[in-house]
Design a protein around this motif. Sequence first.
Motif: not given
Lengths: 504, 183
Positions: A176-177, A179, A183, A188-191, A193-194
């Motif tokens: 999970g870490l 990810t 990506d 593409r930015p993901r997870l 949390f801005d």
Amino acid sequence: MLDAFFQGAHQVFAFDTLIYMLIGSVAGIVAAAIPGFTVTMAIILTLPLTFAMEPLQGISVMLSVYVGGYTGGLISAALLGIPGTPSSVATTFDAFPMARNGEPGRALSLGVWASFFGTIISTLVLIVAAPPLAVVAVRLGPWEYFSLIVFALTIVASLVGNSLIRGLIAGVIGLGLATIGPDPMMGRPRLTFDMDLLAPGLPFLVVLIGIFAISQLLDEVEIHGKKVNHALIPKSIDFKTWEVMREVLMRPVNLIRSSLVGVVIGALPGAGGSIANLLAYDQAKRSSKTPEKFGQGIADGVVASEAGNSATAGGGLIPLISLGIPGSAVDAILMASLMVHGISVGPRLILDHADLVYGMFIALTVASFMMLVVCVASMRLFLRVTDIPKQFIVPTVMICCVIGAFALNNRMGDLYLLGAIGLVGYILKCLDYPLAPLVLGVILGPIAETNLRRALMSDGDWTVFFTRPISALFLAAAVLSVILSIRSIWKAHKKGNGNKDALA
Amino acid sequence: MTADTPKPAAADAVASAATRARNELARLVSYIVFGVAAVYCVWRASSLPTSRWEPLGAGSFPKLVFIVLAALCLFAAIKSVIDIHRNGGMPEAVYAFGRWLKIRRISFAIYGLLVIYLGVLSTLGFSLATFGFLLIAQLLIAGVTRRTVIQSVIAALVFSFGLNMLFADVFNVFLPRGVLIAF
């Protein structure tokens, strides 16, 4: 052919080349012993210094740093329980308990000799089998890579410690870490949390230092009813280099198997020492008659890990020399170094520059002897670390970790991540979560995702993973590995040998 | 053996049951935290747009990973609740938690110091911030005596200003210099 061999030997055995190689060997060992300073970083720092040298001289120096670096990681792994490099994670499992049991000299010597023999075996394989192995390595597509990673993930079962469920949770947290951040296919930015801090993702080394080093250092200063400012390893040091060499050689199957694991993993582009040491350790544990002793300071564990990671040095050169494909970041830098000198790396390298290729083989062998001499000669100096009281060593190593994490990208954000991950690692350690599966998840996650998505982009049919022979072979090995792990855990549980918590 | 400790075996058993319950309670909290975080991450990953170039988009893999994590945490949490119940329930666990914190007080103090150090590092610069961190951390571990203060000051000077010079001059790695003092 013989002329080329002698030309190569003549250049490597020149006095100034040998001196530079010796300096490179020491630099590699010292750099890798500092948590956060990788072999790659040491090689990058060396690269500009080799521009003024002859091509073979320059590449020989870099090979010395390379070989020294793979061994240097074991020093902090054995003496402090902190892997100096990702490739010495598995070394901490048995070398550190061995050192804590009053045998730090034996732990270091076992590691050094296993590294030496691992490098020598990988060099022999490199010389004999470079072309055929390289052909196999490049024929692997994303399907095979993904299946290989699935197989590698089954190692988690060997690393779970007291609890299978907590081991699995730790492994999945690691995945999970991995990810977080851009990506791997589209960026593409993901997870994130801005948060700007998470935008570039979690650097693997920061996770490694935080999880292993910070948590281990905080653990060192806990009070269990006694003063905390004594030395890390208070007992006297027994140091028998030659006896330990025999001890390593008395384990020929483990040594050869672990080295071959290192060669094969090193030859696969994208994999490297960080996977090889865990895979070799896992294979040694599975083949052992006393698997329950692994993790308590058994010699087989140290030999497997160190032979495995050092053998990737020779393995990584196989696709580089035969096909011009670097097996790892370090090999890519070696390739760049050759290109700086106007040598194009590819299938014609061995035909056009045979003296250089033979020289590289000789340099790799010489570098491993130098590493051995340097380590044996300076072992007592390294072992003095164990005499230093905790009050000095814990905060100072913590500062080294901070420098290591900062120097990766010169980013303050990495330091804040280090602090946060260090706390998570310490709490997980307190709660008896095994940390190795987490790191394994972080290493393997991006490789697994990239290859899965690449495979499905080429062909959306999932059954291809089972119809391609090598991929099917890896998947079958993974299933077999899981069945055997569950069987052994269940047997231990029934016998009552293992912890009652084993399946919890 | 005195009359005050009439049943040591029973006392040990109670203590170890309390310890087990304490450990399980702490783990239960961790399973809940990880489980909730995993569910939140699944929700965030689901909101990522799909790709027209590939069957799996950016969100598929994290979704898969965090669903597995949530399921594992749920299973572990149920097992934990059963174990806590078996080992005497919550009162013993809460009692033992204070001792857990007491044992780790220096570790948490060092961690707090590390957080402050990382916070002021860019402002004070590496040398000054590191000097303060090393000095306080060493005294926290060794205790304050005349001897430890002298040793700690020397070690802190060497490893703060010395390391900075080593990295800058030898390795060309420039550590934060800070806005106050540029060593």
